[in-house]
Design an enzyme around this catalytic site. Structure first.
Site, PDB file in Angstrom:
ATOM      1  N   SER A 194       0.864  -1.170   0.000  1.00 23.60           N
ATOM      2  CA  SER A 194       0.000   0.000   0.000  1.00 23.60           C
ATOM      3  C   SER A 194       0.904   1.224   0.000  1.00 23.60           C
ATOM      4  O   SER A 194       1.897   1.249  -0.723  1.00 23.60           O
ATOM      5  CB  SER A 194      -0.934  -0.073   1.206  1.00 23.60           C
ATOM      6  OG  SER A 194      -1.877   0.952   1.162  1.00 23.60           O
ATOM      7  N   HIS A 252      -3.097  -1.449  -2.965  1.00 27.34           N
ATOM      8  CA  HIS A 252      -4.159  -0.458  -2.777  1.00 27.34           C
ATOM      9  C   HIS A 252      -3.893   0.718  -3.694  1.00 27.34           C
ATOM     10  O   HIS A 252      -2.781   1.180  -3.837  1.00 27.34           O
ATOM     11  CB  HIS A 252      -4.155   0.056  -1.337  1.00 27.34           C
ATOM     12  CG  HIS A 252      -4.521  -0.997  -0.350  1.00 27.34           C
ATOM     13  ND1 HIS A 252      -4.227  -0.886   0.975  1.00 27.34           N
ATOM     14  CD2 HIS A 252      -5.155  -2.176  -0.503  1.00 27.34           C
ATOM     15  CE1 HIS A 252      -4.668  -1.958   1.610  1.00 27.34           C
ATOM     16  NE2 HIS A 252      -5.224  -2.755   0.735  1.00 27.34           N
ATOM     17  N   ASP A 267      -4.226  -4.266   6.419  1.00 30.45           N
ATOM     18  CA  ASP A 267      -4.643  -5.225   5.401  1.00 30.45           C
ATOM     19  C   ASP A 267      -3.433  -6.096   5.036  1.00 30.45           C
ATOM     20  O   ASP A 267      -2.323  -5.592   4.908  1.00 30.45           O
ATOM     21  CB  ASP A 267      -5.163  -4.474   4.167  1.00 30.45           C
ATOM     22  CG  ASP A 267      -5.880  -5.391   3.199  1.00 30.45           C
ATOM     23  OD1 ASP A 267      -6.236  -6.515   3.592  1.00 30.45           O
ATOM     24  OD2 ASP A 267      -6.085  -4.984   2.036  1.00 30.45           O
TER      25      ASP A 267
END
Lengths: 186, 281
Positions: free
Chosen positions: A11, A38, A131
């Protein structure tokens, strides 16, 4: 030896690491690589192109039910979750976001772990949320190898430290070591 | 405890034997994921879930709704809408009536997006809009045309891209006010579609797994976006065949941006960028 699969989650702060990894893999690298990163919901296009600049291997956003092929890098499409099915193909889903993320790294890692089991290498890179931590645990529990980017090297270390807390990490590596490891898998 | 494939197959066979719902040909990955979520939300294990659906028909309906709910948004994937606006709709310029089927319309954002586009093109009056879904709860949301503002705020940008801007000509900008189509109430946190849009749509419950076209005419455009991703390859192919039979000549099929027609049915369609046109065979 059975064929290997590599899944990479990242991310915030992972873009540089990803481009470096992709730029150093040789043209004949034949292990399929899945990228679950992401990105902003409304930035739908341009990401593949940006990643492709440095990569010698083709980068593809898979379509639903597309077969997985060696020597390709697959990027989870924006605004879909990316799953893996028995029979070596992808399936996509638009169900709700998980941890505010779609694609969700956890869901992709879990799905990959269930299908590829001990043939899977899960790699988690820099990121600003948690995540991927549960996903890494699944990779480990299904017998795969887990690798985390060294938090000291990460631009944002929330994601890697969460993964390190959640499960046993086989290797904590800086990006150069990740690249070497990946090259030696062939 | 993680669900096994056997658990899932047992649950699917129980549903099939006690109701009209057949999930046999669902993509097992997404189906499993839905069931896992349902188990957590209802604090049940798979055995308890199976027992409860057997005893409680209302609960069963609710579970089927939870399995079949899909998320969508206004002008999802603006690139697809650009193709519809500039490549597809000009083909229907001279057609007196345009029949449109939104198959798997979910909460209706796609239906409203299309009506807004049609109205801007001056084609809404001669369009007939039909929308179907297996899930009557999401269709009730579609009928009401009211959405949570904070969940949809991001998608107003999509409206701008599709309705106000022209991707082929950056100097062109149509200052279309949102209020022409919907009212934003930031206090109540709602986006409400204007009544003239609400009244134009005919909604019907439809089970794509079991039913063919439930209307007694064919369509010029069929939308079926991000619905077939939940079905296996065989069922997808069956449905592509059914859509082909129910498209008018020169008709178009619009799929999700990451869906494609694979296998035998592919030869029945011409792929035109992000949409498919019916091949006459």
């Amino acid at each position: 030896m059975r064929s290997k699969y590599i899944i990479i989650g990242g991310s915030a702060g992972s873009f540089q690491a990803i481009t470096k990894i992709l730029s150093e893999l040789p043209k004949n690298y034949n292990i399929p690589i899945f990228l679950c990163l992401h990105r902003l919901k409304h930035v739908r296009t341009g990401f593949v192109e940006a990643l492709s600049i440095k990569s010698k291997l083709p980068i593809i956003e898979p379509k639903d039910k597309e077969m997985i092929k060696n020597g390709r890098i697959y990027l989870a499409p924006a605004n879909y979750h990316m799953y893996f099915e028995l029979g070596n193909y992808f399936s996509l889903s638009t169900e709700e976001s998980v941890n505010h993320s779609r694609p969700s790294i956890d869901l992709s890692f879990l799905s990959a772990a269930q299908v590829f089991k001990n043939n899977l290498i899960g790699i988690i890179l820099s990121g600003a949320n948690r995540d991927g931590a549960l996903g890494m645990k699944e990779v480990k529990d299904y017998g795969g190898i887990t690798i985390a980017q060294d938090p000291e090297e990460c631009q944002v270390k929330t994601m890697t430290t969460a993964a390190i807390k959640a499960t046993t990490i086989d290797h904590v590596f800086i990006v150069d070591e990740i690249i070497n490891y990946m090259k030696n898998l062939q | 405890m993680p669900l096994t494939q056997e658990d899932i197959l047992l649950f699917i066979s129980v549903l099939k034997s006690i109701s009209n719902y057949d999930f046999t040909e669902y993509s097992i990955k997404s189906f499993t994921r839905r069931i896992e979520k349902i188990l957590i939300d209802n604090k049940l294990d798979i055995e308890a879930l199976i027992n409860k659906v057997k005893k409680d028909p209302v609960f069963l309906e609710q579970i089927v709704k939870d399995i079949t709910v899909n998320t969508t948004e206004l002008f999802r994937d603006p690139k697809t809408w650009h193709v519809i606006k500039y490549r597809v709709m000009p083909k229907f310029e001279d057609k007196p009536f345009i029949n449109i089927w939104h198959c798997g319309c979910s909460t209706g954002q796609e239906v409203y997006s299309m009506m807004i586009l049609l109205n801007e093109l001056g084609m809404l009056e001669r369009s007939k809009i039909y929308a179907t879904d297996i899930n009557t709860d999401v269709m009730d949301v579609a009928k009401a045309g009211r959405y949570v503002y904070r969940f949809n705020i991001d998608y107003l940008e999509n409206f701008d891209q599709v309705i106000r801007q022209n991707p082929f000509n950056f100097e062109e900008y149509k200052d279309v006010p949102y209020e022409r189509y919907f009212q934003i109430d930031k206090v109540k946190d709602t986006i409400s579609m204007n009544p003239f849009l609400l009244n134009r749509v005919i909604y019907k419950k439809h089970d794509l797994v079991k039913q063919s076209n439930i209307f007694d005419f064919k369509f010029d455009i069929i939308f079926c976006r991000n619905v077939l991703i939940y079905f296996n390859y065989e069922l997808q192919n069956k449905i592509f065949g059914m859509f082909h039979e129910n498209l008018n000549n020169l008709g178009y099929l619009v799929l999700g941006i990451h869906e494609s027609i694979l296998g035998q049915q592919a030869q029945k369609y011409n792929k035109k960028g992000l949409v498919y046109s019916k091949k006459i065979i």
